[in-house]
Design an enzyme around this catalytic site. Sequence first.
Site, PDB file in Angstrom:
ATOM      1  N   CYS A 272       0.624   0.263  10.296  1.00  0.00           N
ATOM      2  CA  CYS A 272       0.167  -0.763   9.359  1.00  0.00           C
ATOM      3  C   CYS A 272       1.281  -1.590   8.700  1.00  0.00           C
ATOM      4  O   CYS A 272       2.146  -1.064   8.006  1.00  0.00           O
ATOM      5  CB  CYS A 272      -0.691  -0.135   8.277  1.00  0.00           C
ATOM      6  SG  CYS A 272      -1.463  -1.406   7.250  1.00  0.00           S
TER       7      CYS A 272
ATOM      8  N   CYS B  35     -19.253   1.686   9.392  1.00  0.00           N
ATOM      9  CA  CYS B  35     -18.458   1.051  10.443  1.00  0.00           C
ATOM     10  C   CYS B  35     -17.198   1.903  10.567  1.00  0.00           C
ATOM     11  O   CYS B  35     -16.402   1.988   9.624  1.00  0.00           O
ATOM     12  CB  CYS B  35     -18.120  -0.380  10.016  1.00  0.00           C
ATOM     13  SG  CYS B  35     -16.920  -1.182  11.100  1.00  0.00           S
TER      14      CYS B  35
ATOM     15  N   CYS C  20       0.504   4.927   6.990  1.00  0.00           N
ATOM     16  CA  CYS C  20      -0.129   4.703   8.302  1.00  0.00           C
ATOM     17  C   CYS C  20       0.879   4.004   9.223  1.00  0.00           C
ATOM     18  O   CYS C  20       1.303   2.874   8.927  1.00  0.00           O
ATOM     19  CB  CYS C  20      -1.387   3.862   8.147  1.00  0.00           C
ATOM     20  SG  CYS C  20      -2.461   4.438   6.809  1.00  0.00           S
TER      21      CYS C  20
ATOM     22  N   CYS D 139     -19.430  -6.619   4.107  1.00  0.00           N
ATOM     23  CA  CYS D 139     -18.737  -5.386   4.481  1.00  0.00           C
ATOM     24  C   CYS D 139     -17.450  -5.314   3.670  1.00  0.00           C
ATOM     25  O   CYS D 139     -16.863  -6.339   3.337  1.00  0.00           O
ATOM     26  CB  CYS D 139     -18.424  -5.425   5.977  1.00  0.00           C
ATOM     27  SG  CYS D 139     -17.424  -4.039   6.545  1.00  0.00           S
TER      28      CYS D 139
ATOM     29  N   ARG E 263     -17.374  -3.049  18.576  1.00  0.00           N
ATOM     30  CA  ARG E 263     -16.611  -4.252  18.236  1.00  0.00           C
ATOM     31  C   ARG E 263     -15.278  -4.322  18.963  1.00  0.00           C
ATOM     32  O   ARG E 263     -14.436  -3.423  18.840  1.00  0.00           O
ATOM     33  CB  ARG E 263     -16.374  -4.299  16.722  1.00  0.00           C
ATOM     34  CG  ARG E 263     -15.668  -5.561  16.294  1.00  0.00           C
ATOM     35  CD  ARG E 263     -15.719  -5.756  14.801  1.00  0.00           C
ATOM     36  NE  ARG E 263     -17.089  -5.760  14.358  1.00  0.00           N
ATOM     37  CZ  ARG E 263     -17.489  -5.327  13.181  1.00  0.00           C
ATOM     38  NH1 ARG E 263     -16.620  -4.860  12.334  1.00  0.00           N
ATOM     39  NH2 ARG E 263     -18.759  -5.356  12.849  1.00  0.00           N
TER      40      ARG E 263
ATOM     41  N   CYS F  99       0.833  -1.209   0.000  1.00  0.00           N
ATOM     42  CA  CYS F  99       0.000   0.000   0.000  1.00  0.00           C
ATOM     43  C   CYS F  99       0.870   1.263   0.000  1.00  0.00           C
ATOM     44  O   CYS F  99       1.904   1.327   0.661  1.00  0.00           O
ATOM     45  CB  CYS F  99      -0.918  -0.013   1.215  1.00  0.00           C
ATOM     46  SG  CYS F  99      -2.022   1.402   1.275  1.00  0.00           S
TER      47      CYS F  99
ATOM     48  N   CYS G  84     -16.316  -9.460   6.105  1.00  0.00           N
ATOM     49  CA  CYS G  84     -15.661  -8.198   5.768  1.00  0.00           C
ATOM     50  C   CYS G  84     -14.422  -8.433   4.907  1.00  0.00           C
ATOM     51  O   CYS G  84     -13.539  -9.206   5.269  1.00  0.00           O
ATOM     52  CB  CYS G  84     -15.279  -7.467   7.060  1.00  0.00           C
ATOM     53  SG  CYS G  84     -14.468  -5.895   6.754  1.00  0.00           S
TER      54      CYS G  84
HETATM   55  N1  SAM Z   1      -6.666   0.245   3.375  1.00  0.00           N
HETATM   56  C1  SAM Z   1      -7.928   0.426   3.954  1.00  0.00           C
HETATM   57  C2  SAM Z   1      -7.965   1.567   4.954  1.00  0.00           C
HETATM   58  O1  SAM Z   1      -6.937   1.965   5.447  1.00  0.00           O
HETATM   59  O2  SAM Z   1      -9.072   2.038   5.225  1.00  0.00           O
HETATM   60  C3  SAM Z   1      -8.484  -0.823   4.601  1.00  0.00           C
HETATM   61  C4  SAM Z   1      -7.613  -1.746   5.399  1.00  0.00           C
HETATM   62  S1  SAM Z   1      -6.891  -1.093   6.906  1.00  0.00           S
HETATM   63  C5  SAM Z   1      -5.721  -2.309   7.304  1.00  0.00           C
HETATM   64  C6  SAM Z   1      -8.213  -1.187   8.090  1.00  0.00           C
HETATM   65  C7  SAM Z   1      -7.949  -0.741   9.493  1.00  0.00           C
HETATM   66  O3  SAM Z   1      -7.191  -1.720  10.183  1.00  0.00           O
HETATM   67  C8  SAM Z   1      -7.157   0.522   9.715  1.00  0.00           C
HETATM   68  O4  SAM Z   1      -7.916   1.668   9.541  1.00  0.00           O
HETATM   69  C9  SAM Z   1      -6.707   0.380  11.164  1.00  0.00           C
HETATM   70  O5  SAM Z   1      -7.640   0.988  12.011  1.00  0.00           O
HETATM   71  C10 SAM Z   1      -6.692  -1.137  11.380  1.00  0.00           C
HETATM   72  N2  SAM Z   1      -5.313  -1.618  11.612  1.00  0.00           N
HETATM   73  C11 SAM Z   1      -4.330  -1.733  10.698  1.00  0.00           C
HETATM   74  N3  SAM Z   1      -3.184  -2.175  11.258  1.00  0.00           N
HETATM   75  C12 SAM Z   1      -3.439  -2.334  12.573  1.00  0.00           C
HETATM   76  C13 SAM Z   1      -2.646  -2.742  13.697  1.00  0.00           C
HETATM   77  N4  SAM Z   1      -1.357  -3.047  13.551  1.00  0.00           N
HETATM   78  N5  SAM Z   1      -3.233  -2.791  14.905  1.00  0.00           N
HETATM   79  C14 SAM Z   1      -4.537  -2.470  15.051  1.00  0.00           C
HETATM   80  N6  SAM Z   1      -5.335  -2.073  14.032  1.00  0.00           N
HETATM   81  C15 SAM Z   1      -4.797  -1.998  12.808  1.00  0.00           C
HETATM   82  C1  DTB Z   2     -10.880  -2.841  12.055  1.00  0.00           C
HETATM   83  O1  DTB Z   2     -11.175  -1.823  12.716  1.00  0.00           O
HETATM   84  N1  DTB Z   2     -10.032  -3.780  12.451  1.00  0.00           N
HETATM   85  C2  DTB Z   2      -9.830  -4.783  11.428  1.00  0.00           C
HETATM   86  C3  DTB Z   2     -10.882  -4.355  10.358  1.00  0.00           C
HETATM   87  N2  DTB Z   2     -11.359  -3.108  10.857  1.00  0.00           N
HETATM   88  C4  DTB Z   2     -10.539  -4.281   8.949  1.00  0.00           C
HETATM   89  C5  DTB Z   2      -8.448  -4.843  10.953  1.00  0.00           C
HETATM   90  C6  DTB Z   2      -7.427  -5.066  12.052  1.00  0.00           C
HETATM   91  C7  DTB Z   2      -6.115  -5.241  11.403  1.00  0.00           C
HETATM   92  C8  DTB Z   2      -5.041  -5.616  12.375  1.00  0.00           C
HETATM   93  C9  DTB Z   2      -3.725  -5.753  11.707  1.00  0.00           C
HETATM   94  C10 DTB Z   2      -3.644  -6.811  10.676  1.00  0.00           C
HETATM   95  O2  DTB Z   2      -4.110  -7.956  10.900  1.00  0.00           O
HETATM   96  O3  DTB Z   2      -3.062  -6.561   9.616  1.00  0.00           O
HETATM   97 FE1  SF4 Z   3      -2.783   1.182   3.414  1.00  0.00          FE
HETATM   98 FE2  SF4 Z   3      -2.592   0.005   5.783  1.00  0.00          FE
HETATM   99 FE3  SF4 Z   3      -3.036   2.614   5.635  1.00  0.00          FE
HETATM  100 FE4  SF4 Z   3      -4.986   0.895   4.869  1.00  0.00          FE
HETATM  101  S1  SF4 Z   3      -4.139   1.146   6.922  1.00  0.00           S
HETATM  102  S2  SF4 Z   3      -4.333   2.753   3.809  1.00  0.00           S
HETATM  103  S3  SF4 Z   3      -3.701  -0.740   4.027  1.00  0.00           S
HETATM  104  S4  SF4 Z   3      -1.182   1.537   4.935  1.00  0.00           S
END
Ligand code: SAM
Ligand code: DTB
Ligand code: SF4
Length: 332
Positions: free
Chosen positions: A58, A187, A55, A127, A259, A51, A95
Amino acid sequence: MSKTRSRNAIREVYDKPLLELVYDAATVHRQHHTPGEVQISSLLSIKTGGCSEDCGYCPQAARYHTDVKVQALLKTEEVVESAKNAKAGGASRFCMGAAWREVRDNKDFDRVLDMVKEVNNIGLEVCCTLGMLTESQAKKLADAGLYAYNHNIDTSEEHYHDIITTRKYEDRLDTISHVRKAGITVCSGGIIGMGETEDDRIGMLFTLANLTLQPESVPINALVPVAGTPLANQPRIPFWEMVRMIATTRIVMPKTAVRLSAGRLEMSMSEQALCFMAGANSIFAGDKLLTTPNPAFNEDMEMFRILGLKPREVFAAKKQAMKESERTLTTN
Ligand code: SAM
Ligand code: DTB
Ligand code: SF4
């Protein structure tokens, strides 16, 4: 209701002695939900890693060196197979997550629209979480049968730039409003444990609680620190802060599904039980979240048995809303 929506009012709730806070949240929960009923959502990463965003939490951001392997968009058949398994395991929501900054109008999006149609046909609440959306993309997803869209605001407006610089808080709110306009349920929640202050947590709840319509679902994630990301060395938050956050969310957004999301792997069954008592009524079940581990499915089922929890039926919220409006019509 408006009295719990100012920052100060939310702070007052958040600062209550813990057991009083949990008791109040449990009381609000019982007024608006069936106690013991917990929604099971199943999560599938349909496009993983690579990506362009930054973030800080992430593991899927291309610029960080993590163990996540990039994987192109899954085939529709693979997704359908996974959705059928999820339904057989008691999930009512499925989802699909994609590591995209935003949706583009291309063949991949057309394929996602097909996935949405197929999963909807199986009889699950579908979702998606695909990054930013335009109004017309949200409309296309709605027409394909999308039930909910996950788009987290993650933290307070003030803290946002310390975590993400490649987009603005406002961009997130715009997408949420496009989702709303298209008639898809919202959500949206966030993450705690990213070095934020309590005021940031309250600020995040303040934003969510004051949206024109409150989100139907609010995920509260505990940061899963992943090696290679800027937040890899963040200390785990004490469990009590998670309960406090869940209980406050329940009180300021009484009707939403709260959640208990990422971070359950680190929690004992008794700790999770306290979160359910404090108003959490939804979880992600399945051995994996998107890229990180989650409690084993069988262990979760054992927890449901021991705590006497029941998986929520599919479209339960919709059915409830219809019953309420019928009641209003017949009494008027
Ligand atoms: N790329 C899309 C976005 O950012 O909206 C969808 C996928 S993104 C991984 C969805 C959510 O996962 C993020 O907004 C964040 O709140 C959560 N998330 C990602 N990495 C995480 C982590 N290491 N620990 C907890 N939550 C995480
Ligand atoms: C949300 O709030 N938590 C989920 C879902 N929406 C998409 C994602 C959590 C991701 C945790 C890190 C991972 O597994 O990559
Ligand atoms: Fe990309 Fe992860 Fe940010 Fe979603 S949360 S926009 S997958 S870097």
